[in-house]
Design a protein around this motif. Structure first.
Motif, PDB file in Angstrom:
ATOM      1  N   ARG A   1     -25.618 -20.610   9.159  1.00  0.00           N
ATOM      2  CA  ARG A   1     -25.597 -19.555   8.143  1.00  0.00           C
ATOM      3  C   ARG A   1     -25.000 -20.097   6.849  1.00  0.00           C
ATOM      4  O   ARG A   1     -24.362 -21.155   6.843  1.00  0.00           O
ATOM      5  N   LYS A   2     -25.217 -19.347   5.757  1.00  0.00           N
ATOM      6  CA  LYS A   2     -24.729 -19.735   4.434  1.00  0.00           C
ATOM      7  C   LYS A   2     -24.019 -18.543   3.809  1.00  0.00           C
ATOM      8  O   LYS A   2     -24.495 -17.423   3.912  1.00  0.00           O
ATOM      9  N   GLU A   3     -22.888 -18.804   3.116  1.00  0.00           N
ATOM     10  CA  GLU A   3     -22.110 -17.721   2.520  1.00  0.00           C
ATOM     11  C   GLU A   3     -21.477 -18.176   1.212  1.00  0.00           C
ATOM     12  O   GLU A   3     -21.093 -19.335   1.067  1.00  0.00           O
ATOM     13  N   GLY A   4     -21.357 -17.248   0.272  1.00  0.00           N
ATOM     14  CA  GLY A   4     -20.706 -17.538  -0.996  1.00  0.00           C
ATOM     15  C   GLY A   4     -19.964 -16.326  -1.512  1.00  0.00           C
ATOM     16  O   GLY A   4     -20.356 -15.188  -1.245  1.00  0.00           O
ATOM     17  N   ALA A   5     -18.868 -16.562  -2.257  1.00  0.00           N
ATOM     18  CA  ALA A   5     -18.085 -15.452  -2.810  1.00  0.00           C
ATOM     19  C   ALA A   5     -17.060 -16.005  -3.792  1.00  0.00           C
ATOM     20  O   ALA A   5     -16.671 -17.180  -3.699  1.00  0.00           O
ATOM     21  N   PRO A   6     -16.597 -15.178  -4.747  1.00  0.00           N
ATOM     22  CA  PRO A   6     -15.512 -15.605  -5.640  1.00  0.00           C
ATOM     23  C   PRO A   6     -14.168 -15.548  -4.926  1.00  0.00           C
ATOM     24  O   PRO A   6     -13.950 -14.726  -4.030  1.00  0.00           O
ATOM     25  N   ILE A   7     -13.270 -16.440  -5.330  1.00  0.00           N
ATOM     26  CA  ILE A   7     -11.920 -16.482  -4.774  1.00  0.00           C
ATOM     27  C   ILE A   7     -10.934 -16.505  -5.946  1.00  0.00           C
ATOM     28  O   ILE A   7     -11.061 -17.338  -6.843  1.00  0.00           O
ATOM     29  N   PRO A   8      -9.956 -15.604  -5.987  1.00  0.00           N
ATOM     30  CA  PRO A   8      -9.007 -15.555  -7.114  1.00  0.00           C
ATOM     31  C   PRO A   8      -8.034 -16.724  -7.084  1.00  0.00           C
ATOM     32  O   PRO A   8      -7.728 -17.271  -6.022  1.00  0.00           O
ATOM     33  N   LEU A   9      -7.545 -17.097  -8.253  1.00  0.00           N
ATOM     34  CA  LEU A   9      -6.659 -18.249  -8.369  1.00  0.00           C
ATOM     35  C   LEU A   9      -5.237 -17.897  -8.807  1.00  0.00           C
ATOM     36  O   LEU A   9      -4.406 -18.778  -8.910  1.00  0.00           O
ATOM     37  N   ARG A  10      -4.967 -16.628  -9.095  1.00  0.00           N
ATOM     38  CA  ARG A  10      -3.638 -16.267  -9.574  1.00  0.00           C
ATOM     39  C   ARG A  10      -3.344 -14.816  -9.217  1.00  0.00           C
ATOM     40  O   ARG A  10      -4.191 -13.943  -9.411  1.00  0.00           O
ATOM     41  N   PRO A  11      -2.141 -14.524  -8.706  1.00  0.00           N
ATOM     42  CA  PRO A  11      -1.795 -13.127  -8.431  1.00  0.00           C
ATOM     43  C   PRO A  11      -1.827 -12.283  -9.699  1.00  0.00           C
ATOM     44  O   PRO A  11      -1.405 -12.723 -10.769  1.00  0.00           O
ATOM     45  N   LEU A  12      -2.343 -11.067  -9.582  1.00  0.00           N
ATOM     46  CA  LEU A  12      -2.345 -10.148 -10.711  1.00  0.00           C
ATOM     47  C   LEU A  12      -0.910  -9.825 -11.133  1.00  0.00           C
ATOM     48  O   LEU A  12       0.020  -9.842 -10.315  1.00  0.00           O
ATOM     49  N   ASP A  13      -0.743  -9.512 -12.415  1.00  0.00           N
ATOM     50  CA  ASP A  13       0.582  -9.143 -12.906  1.00  0.00           C
ATOM     51  C   ASP A  13       1.003  -7.769 -12.399  1.00  0.00           C
ATOM     52  O   ASP A  13       2.190  -7.468 -12.320  1.00  0.00           O
ATOM     53  N   ARG A  14       0.018  -6.933 -12.071  1.00  0.00           N
ATOM     54  CA  ARG A  14       0.322  -5.607 -11.534  1.00  0.00           C
ATOM     55  C   ARG A  14      -0.639  -5.310 -10.402  1.00  0.00           C
ATOM     56  O   ARG A  14      -1.840  -5.534 -10.524  1.00  0.00           O
ATOM     57  N   TRP A  15      -0.119  -4.753  -9.300  1.00  0.00           N
ATOM     58  CA  TRP A  15      -0.940  -4.485  -8.122  1.00  0.00           C
ATOM     59  C   TRP A  15      -1.192  -2.999  -7.895  1.00  0.00           C
ATOM     60  O   TRP A  15      -1.978  -2.655  -6.995  1.00  0.00           O
ATOM     61  N   ASP A  16      -0.564  -2.117  -8.665  1.00  0.00           N
ATOM     62  CA  ASP A  16      -0.737  -0.682  -8.434  1.00  0.00           C
ATOM     63  C   ASP A  16      -1.095   0.028  -9.735  1.00  0.00           C
ATOM     64  O   ASP A  16      -0.947  -0.530 -10.826  1.00  0.00           O
ATOM     65  N   ASN A  17      -1.565   1.259  -9.611  1.00  0.00           N
ATOM     66  CA  ASN A  17      -1.951   2.039 -10.789  1.00  0.00           C
ATOM     67  C   ASN A  17      -0.874   3.005 -11.251  1.00  0.00           C
ATOM     68  O   ASN A  17      -1.106   3.859 -12.115  1.00  0.00           O
ATOM     69  N   GLY A  18       0.298   2.913 -10.648  1.00  0.00           N
ATOM     70  CA  GLY A  18       1.407   3.756 -11.071  1.00  0.00           C
ATOM     71  C   GLY A  18       1.400   5.150 -10.502  1.00  0.00           C
ATOM     72  O   GLY A  18       2.259   5.977 -10.865  1.00  0.00           O
ATOM     73  N   LYS A  19       0.468   5.424  -9.568  1.00  0.00           N
ATOM     74  CA  LYS A  19       0.472   6.771  -8.980  1.00  0.00           C
ATOM     75  C   LYS A  19       0.061   6.819  -7.511  1.00  0.00           C
ATOM     76  O   LYS A  19       0.772   7.376  -6.678  1.00  0.00           O
TER      77      LYS A  19
END
Length: 392
Positions: free
Chosen positions: A243-261
């Motif tokens: 099988r073959k698979e592809g996807a993006p992978i992030p390189l840095r943690p986001l500065d914020r992980w929540d929407n504040g609510k």
């Protein structure tokens, strides 16, 4: 009314769902089902201990890592006092989802559409996989663990679209017999600009199969052609492709992980993939765990600011490792000359021992300060060209 709806059933989402159920909360786990992330599948013993993963989930145990330079020089690094476990995500992810469901999470298959708040609290709208009809999951909090380019993050969390990405691609092949070029107990990491101009390629054993792939930030690189070149260079062109698979992978943690609510991101959606190595399974599961902790705290206290605990807990434990790995990637992945010097540095016994001690235990090892000092001096010598790349 659920306490938490977890969107995404990979290692991060499944871990968050399991932990929340164990802490007495009513949880819904929503997953698209059928998607397999391209992944080398390496997990350290620390993951197996922390998240109760048995040997029965492993397809192979690797005892050597081989670094291959642009000129074809090979450095074999023995993995002392342990091993690297290998899993296949097509089996590992369903195991984690089923474990969460067996513990008490309600499991739904479908695609996230949007979040509505008709009465102030979130209602997750999803498209049911079987009927294609829109359905609702009312809840108090939402965890978005739906991967890089998270649809939950893009809709709910500020600047979720600003994380740099590596585009990864791999092919699962039928493993050849053990030979001079392939070892079912060895991971090969290929640092060669012809394969990837800014990241690396890999050949990782999975028992009867193997993962062969590469990653790059550059959209100009043809991932399939680069992987074909890697298979040819590794002598694996004639192996059957499963099988073959592809996807993006992030390189840095986001500065914020929540929407504040009421929404919190976890795993790849929060950007927690290690720089330099691209290791993601362990950090995804830790991200799921801290997300569950933060949601439980928020539900208990009623304070939405407690959602910030997820990022705070994660970065307190892993910020320095991410910083060091990011510096390594910036220093050595720029050119083949730098990659050649990096592989040359890997000959050093101190580098080998401390690298794998850090990998196995997920901590920078501070017990041997003189070794760290020696590595710093050697690193500077290699970067400045004071050491010839042909030296061992």
């Amino acid at each position: 009314m659920y306490d938490v709806v977890v969107i995404g059933g990979g290692p991060s989402g499944a871990t968050a769902a399991l932990d929340l159920v164990h802490s007495g909360h009513r949880v819904a786990l929503l997953d698209r089902k059928g998607r397999i992330k391209p992944c080398g599948g390496a997990i350290p013993p620390r993951l197996m201990q922390d998240f109760h993963i048995g040997d029965d989930q492993l397809l192979a145990k690797v005892n050597t890592a081989r670094m291959i330079s642009p000129t074809g020089r090979k450095v074999d690094i023995p993995i002392e006092n342990g091993f690297v476990g290998m899993v296949d995500r097509k089996d590992f992810d369903p195991f984690l989802r089923q474990r969460a469901a067996d513990a008490g999470a309600d499991y739904f298959t479908g695609t996230f559409v949007r979040i509505e708040r008709p009465e102030g609290t979130p209602v997750v709208i999803y498209r049911d996989k079987a009927t294609q009809e829109e359905r609702e999951l009312p809840c108090k909090l939402v965890i978005g663990a739906d991967g890089a380019k998270s649809r939950v993050g893009l809709a709910e969390v500020k600047d979720a679209d600003k994380v740099p990405l590596v585009f990864a691609y791999h092919e699962i092949i039928k493993a050849p017999p053990k030979s001079a070029i392939y070892d079912p107990e060895r991971c090969d990491v290929i640092y060669d600009g012809a394969i990837s101009p800014d990241f690396y390629g890999w050949v990782f054993p999975h028992g009867n199969s193997a993962s062969v792939g590469m990653g790059t930030e550059l959209s100009s690189v043809n991932l399939k052609e680069a992987t074909a070149a890697l298979r040819d260079a590794a002598g694996l062109s004639d192996c059957e492709t499963i099988r073959k698979e592809g996807a993006p992978i992030p390189l840095r943690p986001l500065d914020r992980w929540d929407n504040g609510k009421d929404v919190l991101l976890a795993g790849d959606a929060a950007g927690v993939v290690a720089p330099s190595s691209g290791e993601g399974i362990y950090y995804a599961m830790v991200g799921g765990r801290v997300a569950a902790t933060a949601c439980a705290a928020t539900l208990a206290s009623g304070r939405v600011k407690d959602l910030r605990l997820a990022r705070q807990l994660f970065m307190k434990e892993h910020k320095m490792v991410f910083r060091v790995l990011g510096s390594m990637q910036n220093a050595y992945y720029r050119s083949d000359e730098r990659r050649e010097r990096f592989v040359s540095l890997c000959h050093d016994v101190d580098v080998q021992r401390l690298t794998f001690e850090a990998y196995m235990n997920k901590k920078l090892v501070r017990a041997r300060p003189m070794a760290h000092l020696k590595i710093g001096i050697k690193n500077l010598a290699h970067l400045t060209g004071l050491v010839a790349t042909t030296r061992v």
